[in-house]
Write a protein that holds these residues in place. Structure first.
Motif, PDB file in Angstrom:
ATOM      1  N   GLN A 199      -5.845   0.536   7.786  1.00  0.00           N
ATOM      2  CA  GLN A 199      -6.482   1.317   6.725  1.00  0.00           C
ATOM      3  C   GLN A 199      -5.835   1.068   5.362  1.00  0.00           C
ATOM      4  O   GLN A 199      -6.257   1.664   4.361  1.00  0.00           O
ATOM      5  N   GLY A 200      -4.804   0.230   5.320  1.00  0.00           N
ATOM      6  CA  GLY A 200      -4.189  -0.119   4.045  1.00  0.00           C
ATOM      7  C   GLY A 200      -2.856   0.532   3.753  1.00  0.00           C
ATOM      8  O   GLY A 200      -2.335   0.419   2.639  1.00  0.00           O
ATOM      9  N   PHE A 217      -8.053  12.837   3.893  1.00  0.00           N
ATOM     10  CA  PHE A 217      -6.928  13.544   3.279  1.00  0.00           C
ATOM     11  C   PHE A 217      -5.907  12.556   2.718  1.00  0.00           C
ATOM     12  O   PHE A 217      -5.459  12.686   1.565  1.00  0.00           O
ATOM     13  N   LEU A 218      -5.534  11.565   3.515  1.00  0.00           N
ATOM     14  CA  LEU A 218      -4.565  10.575   3.062  1.00  0.00           C
ATOM     15  C   LEU A 218      -5.101   9.769   1.881  1.00  0.00           C
ATOM     16  O   LEU A 218      -4.360   9.478   0.932  1.00  0.00           O
ATOM     17  N   GLY A 228       0.836  -1.197   0.000  1.00  0.00           N
ATOM     18  CA  GLY A 228       0.000   0.000   0.000  1.00  0.00           C
ATOM     19  C   GLY A 228       0.865   1.239   0.000  1.00  0.00           C
ATOM     20  O   GLY A 228       2.100   1.157   0.046  1.00  0.00           O
ATOM     21  N   PRO A 229       0.255   2.411  -0.042  1.00  0.00           N
ATOM     22  CA  PRO A 229       1.010   3.658   0.062  1.00  0.00           C
ATOM     23  C   PRO A 229       1.680   3.754   1.429  1.00  0.00           C
ATOM     24  O   PRO A 229       1.286   3.070   2.381  1.00  0.00           O
ATOM     25  N   GLY A 230       2.678   4.613   1.528  1.00  0.00           N
ATOM     26  CA  GLY A 230       3.408   4.745   2.775  1.00  0.00           C
ATOM     27  C   GLY A 230       3.001   5.965   3.579  1.00  0.00           C
ATOM     28  O   GLY A 230       2.641   7.000   3.023  1.00  0.00           O
ATOM     29  N   VAL A 231       3.067   5.840   4.900  1.00  0.00           N
ATOM     30  CA  VAL A 231       2.905   6.980   5.797  1.00  0.00           C
ATOM     31  C   VAL A 231       4.055   6.947   6.796  1.00  0.00           C
ATOM     32  O   VAL A 231       4.246   5.959   7.511  1.00  0.00           O
ATOM     33  N   LEU A 232       4.818   8.021   6.820  1.00  0.00           N
ATOM     34  CA  LEU A 232       5.894   8.187   7.794  1.00  0.00           C
ATOM     35  C   LEU A 232       5.298   8.839   9.033  1.00  0.00           C
ATOM     36  O   LEU A 232       4.867   9.995   8.989  1.00  0.00           O
ATOM     37  N   LEU A 256      -2.828  10.037  -1.265  1.00  0.00           N
ATOM     38  CA  LEU A 256      -1.944   8.879  -1.386  1.00  0.00           C
ATOM     39  C   LEU A 256      -2.600   7.728  -2.147  1.00  0.00           C
ATOM     40  O   LEU A 256      -1.907   6.848  -2.661  1.00  0.00           O
ATOM     41  N   GLY A 257      -3.928   7.726  -2.176  1.00  0.00           N
ATOM     42  CA  GLY A 257      -4.632   6.683  -2.912  1.00  0.00           C
ATOM     43  C   GLY A 257      -4.896   5.445  -2.065  1.00  0.00           C
ATOM     44  O   GLY A 257      -4.458   5.331  -0.944  1.00  0.00           O
TER      45      GLY A 257
END
Length: 231
Positions: free
Chosen positions: A52-53, A225-226, A26-30, A230-231
């Motif tokens: 949440q993926g 927002f994310l 999945g997309p990344g979150v730092l 970020l998709g």
């Protein structure tokens, strides 16, 4: 979940907590820590993002001072230690470590490529600096401290940024909040949400100023927002 090791720009190595989504990618979150280190609250935020993926990574920003800080806000001794660490924190090096962490996150096979930054308290300040100094695809700041002193960098913000401001924040006085909101109003990629009656760390589960309604509202806005950016 897992611990991974990141190499800093100056060659040092530090650890980060990694949470992976059940889908495997999945997309990344730092995730950027508060002044209490990579503690249970930060790890839970990563786990929630993974649910949440997202691939969520929370690096140890105090590794240059004392690696492995994992404390709470529940005792005076811990609070004193947290503020001492905050006081001696090298912000420039910290941002460079976050930029290295963002690159490491994107390089993970689980990460689809796009990655944002999200931080709380000290991390909220650093999330703002990631919006001005890094190529993060988006950034979210929860009650960042001292952002009013960083507004000279605001013109560098070109990607989406969301700020959550507690109107009764004991560490961010009303005049500072007014300066932030006035400067952000001129930037089309920035969204500011203010929370009347709420104090610093209103979204920290278990904290003295935790407010369930406020946290739910802010976290819902962050989730939307994310997903958008970020998709």
């Amino acid at each position: 979940m897992a611990t991974v090791t990141i190499t800093a720009a100056d060659g040092g190595r530090f650890n980060a907590y990694l949470a992976r989504p059940a889908s495997g990618s999945g997309p990344g979150v730092l995730v950027i820590q508060e002044i209490f280190g990579v503690n249970a609250v930060m790890r839970q935020i990563c786990d929630d993002l993974a649910a949440q993926g997202y691939v969520a990574l929370c690096p140890d920003l105090f590794w240059r001072q004392e690696p492995g800080i994992d404390i709470t806000d529940k005792s005076k001794a811990e609070m004193d230690k947290a503020f001492a660490l905050f006081g001696s924190f090298n912000e420039t090096a910290g941002v460079e470590d976050l930029i290295a962490s963002l690159a490491a996150l994107r390089d993970l096979p689980e990460c689809s490529g796009r990655a944002g930054a999200m931080g709380y308290c000290l991390g909220g300040r650093l999330a703002f600096l990631m919006a001005t100094r890094s190529d993060a695809d988006c950034a979210v700041s929860y009650y960042g401290v001292g952002i009013d002193k960083l507004l000279g960098e605001a013109s560098a913000i070109t990607r989406p940024l969301m700020l959550h401001i507690a109107e009764q924040d004991q560490f961010v006085p009303p005049e500072a909040q007014a300066q932030i909101r006035a400067r952000m109003a001129s930037l089309p990629t920035v969204t500011v949400h203010a929370y009347p009656g709420l104090d610093h760390a209103f979204a920290r589960v278990g904290g003295d100023h935790y407010d369930a309604a406020g946290a739910t509202l802010a976290n819902g806005r962050t989730a939307a927002f994310l997903k958008t950016h970020l998709g």
